[in-house]
Every structure is written in structure tokens, then in C-alpha cells.
Write an enzyme that holds these catalytic residues in place. Structure first.
Site, PDB file in Angstrom:
ATOM      1  N   GLY A  51     -19.435 -30.581  -2.509  1.00 16.03           N
ATOM      2  CA  GLY A  51     -18.567 -29.476  -2.114  1.00 16.03           C
ATOM      3  C   GLY A  51     -17.460 -30.022  -1.247  1.00 16.03           C
ATOM      4  N   GLU A  52     -17.193 -29.373  -0.123  1.00 13.79           N
ATOM      5  CA  GLU A  52     -16.169 -29.836   0.812  1.00 13.79           C
ATOM      6  C   GLU A  52     -16.855 -30.046   2.157  1.00 13.79           C
ATOM      7  OE1 GLU A  52     -13.168 -31.109   2.829  1.00 13.79           O
ATOM      8  OE2 GLU A  52     -14.051 -29.262   3.574  1.00 13.79           O
ATOM      9  N   SER A  53     -16.929 -31.288   2.597  1.00 10.01           N
ATOM     10  CA  SER A  53     -17.795 -31.640   3.723  1.00 10.01           C
ATOM     11  C   SER A  53     -17.386 -30.964   5.026  1.00 10.01           C
ATOM     12  CB  SER A  53     -17.839 -33.155   3.914  1.00 10.01           C
ATOM     13  OG  SER A  53     -16.553 -33.673   4.221  1.00 10.01           O
ATOM     14  N   CYS A  83     -22.226 -36.553  -2.841  1.00  8.08           N
ATOM     15  CA  CYS A  83     -20.798 -36.442  -2.521  1.00  8.08           C
ATOM     16  C   CYS A  83     -20.606 -35.902  -1.099  1.00  8.08           C
ATOM     17  CB  CYS A  83     -20.076 -35.612  -3.574  1.00  8.08           C
ATOM     18  SG  CYS A  83     -18.266 -35.827  -3.536  1.00  8.08           S
ATOM     19  N   ARG A 112     -14.298 -40.485   3.521  1.00  2.00           N
ATOM     20  CA  ARG A 112     -14.053 -39.286   2.723  1.00  2.00           C
ATOM     21  C   ARG A 112     -12.925 -39.520   1.726  1.00  2.00           C
ATOM     22  NH1 ARG A 112     -11.710 -35.213   4.877  1.00  2.00           N
ATOM     23  NH2 ARG A 112     -12.551 -33.599   3.529  1.00  2.00           N
ATOM     24  N   ILE A 141     -15.877 -37.132  -8.122  1.00  7.63           N
ATOM     25  CA  ILE A 141     -14.856 -36.105  -7.946  1.00  7.63           C
ATOM     26  C   ILE A 141     -14.458 -36.075  -6.473  1.00  7.63           C
ATOM     27  CG2 ILE A 141     -14.286 -33.661  -8.216  1.00  7.63           C
ATOM     28  CD1 ILE A 141     -16.651 -33.488 -10.219  1.00  7.63           C
ATOM     29  N   ARG A 142     -13.257 -36.591  -6.172  1.00  6.94           N
ATOM     30  CA  ARG A 142     -12.816 -36.713  -4.769  1.00  6.94           C
ATOM     31  C   ARG A 142     -13.929 -37.320  -3.921  1.00  6.94           C
ATOM     32  NH1 ARG A 142     -11.006 -31.319  -2.360  1.00  6.94           N
ATOM     33  NH2 ARG A 142     -10.337 -32.696  -0.683  1.00  6.94           N
ATOM     34  N   HIS A 182     -21.966 -37.132  -8.578  1.00  9.94           N
ATOM     35  CA  HIS A 182     -22.554 -35.804  -8.790  1.00  9.94           C
ATOM     36  C   HIS A 182     -23.522 -35.831  -9.975  1.00  9.94           C
ATOM     37  CE1 HIS A 182     -19.748 -33.314  -6.262  1.00  9.94           C
ATOM     38  NE2 HIS A 182     -18.956 -34.351  -6.461  1.00  9.94           N
ATOM     39  N   GLU A 184     -25.700 -33.745 -10.618  1.00 13.52           N
ATOM     40  CA  GLU A 184     -25.996 -32.368 -11.009  1.00 13.52           C
ATOM     41  C   GLU A 184     -25.058 -31.835 -12.071  1.00 13.52           C
ATOM     42  OE1 GLU A 184     -23.009 -31.964  -7.658  1.00 13.52           O
ATOM     43  OE2 GLU A 184     -24.665 -33.308  -8.183  1.00 13.52           O
TER      44      GLU A 184
END
Length: 204
Positions: A51-53, A83, A112, A141-142, A182, A184
Site C-alpha cells: 500500500g502506501e507506507s 512492499c 522507499r 510496484i513503487r 507483491h 499477493e
């Protein structure tokens, strides 16, 4: 809760919650979303999803979940971060907000967004001995990468990036597992099976 079918929570504040639940169930676990202390108390292990940490860090405080999760991890609860979840498990985070927090469960420094922006996302086939002999399809992904590990950290996988260097993308220290990629979002459930085995070993 039993050793044969552990209950594994997925931190459900933000990120790839449903995808992790699906993979955990396919691997043989009972998987539940975790948003509250009472839900956390009922699980044998916890997944911190992609997600976004920094958003997840803020929401952990908003929902008063940072301290309970930190206490469970310190007490030995198995935890897996993918991630953004890897970032939350680090002892040092490079290129993050000044007010961000993390759990310091793995003695590592993580950068990051190390692989670049969303448009620079990529996939790679990696042979990861811990997850079996067949190549593992990995999706970045990022994604972060690991810049430093302590002496007690086991490096599980590395990948060659656009800078033509190998970077660490999967690690384990004790009951904590982390990947930059990822798993998942692929059909392969071997990473989740590996984590499930970690949980079974810890609860047996």
C-alpha cells in the site's frame, strides 16, 4: 485456533488486504482482516500488506493500533510485510516523512520507492531457495529495496535493477519476513505457504 489451521490477520487499514486474505486461505490458513485490538488479539500471525507506507503509519496511530501491533511483534508473533509492509518492519527507513513510524522488527535499512515511480514498475522471475526450486514471479510496484542488513538477517532474494546492481528484496529475521515485491498479485501462493509454516512453527 489450532496449529494445523492458524488464524492469520491482515492489517486492514489500507492496501492489498483482500488479495492477501485470498492467498492465505489458498495456503491453508484462516485469514481475517484486522482493524481493532480485539481482532489482533485473536490471531496467530499478521500480514502487513502492500500500500502506501506513510499512510499506513498515520492510520496505525489514528486507529490506536501501533502500540498493540508493536507489542505483539516484540512478544514473538510472526509477521510478514510486503512492499509497504517491508518498510514498516525496518529498523531504518530512507526517503520517508519525518513523522513516519515503523516497527524495527528486522535489522535493516530500507529505501522507499527505490525502484522508481509507478510507471517504472516491473516483473521478474527469481529463484528463491526458501520458496522452492521453481522460479517465483515477482511484481515490483513503487517498491523499496534493502540497503543494509544486520548480522542476524537472512537474505532470501536479490534482483538486478536498472542501475545494473543487485539489490536485496526478500529477508527474514526470526519471526519476521519481508519482501519488496507483491506475491499477493500473482497466482503463486508459495510465499504465503512459507509464512504459514513460520506461524505453525511459532504456535506449535
Amino acid at each position: 485456533m489450532t496449529d494445523a489451521t492458524p488464524t492469520i490477520g491482515v492489517l486492514a487499514l489500507q492496501g492489498d488486504v483482500r488479495e492477501h486474505i485470498r492467498h492465505l486461505e489458498a495456503a491453508g490458513a484462516r485469514a481475517v482482516p484486522v482493524r481493532r485490538r480485539t481482532e489482533l488479539d485473536a490471531v496467530d500471525g499478521l500480514v502487513l500488506p502492500g500500500g502506501e507506507s506513510t499512510t499506513m503509519s498515520r492510520l496505525l496511530d489514528v486507529y490506536e493500533m501501533y502500540e498493540p501491533v508493536a507489542a505483539r511483534i516484540t512478544a514473538g508473533m510472526p509477521v510478514y510485510g510486503s512492499c509497504a509492509g517491508m518498510i514498516l518492519l525496518a529498523s531504518e527507513v530512507v526517503n520517508t516523512r519525518a513523522d513516519a513510524t515503523w516497527f524495527s522488527a528486522i535489522d535493516m535499512s530500507v529505501r522507499r520507492n527505490a525502484f522508481g515511480r509507478q510507471v517504472e514498475s516491473f516483473e521478474a522471475d527469481l529463484v528463491v531457495d526458501a520458496f522452492g526450486p521453481e522460479p517465483l514471479r515477482t511484481v515490483f510496484i513503487r517498491a523499496p529495496w534493502v540497503e543494509r542488513v544486520g548480522p542476524d538477517v537472512q537474505v532470501l532474494a536479490q534482483v538486478r535493477a536498472s542501475d545494473d546492481r543487485e539489490h536485496i528484496v526478500a529477508v527474514r529475521q526470526g519471526n519476521a519476513l519481508a519482501t519488496s515485491f507483491h506475491p499477493e498479485v500473482t497466482p503463486d501462493v508459495r510465499v504465503h505457504e512459507y509464512f504459514l509454516d513460520m506461524v505453525r512453527a511459532a504456535t506449535s
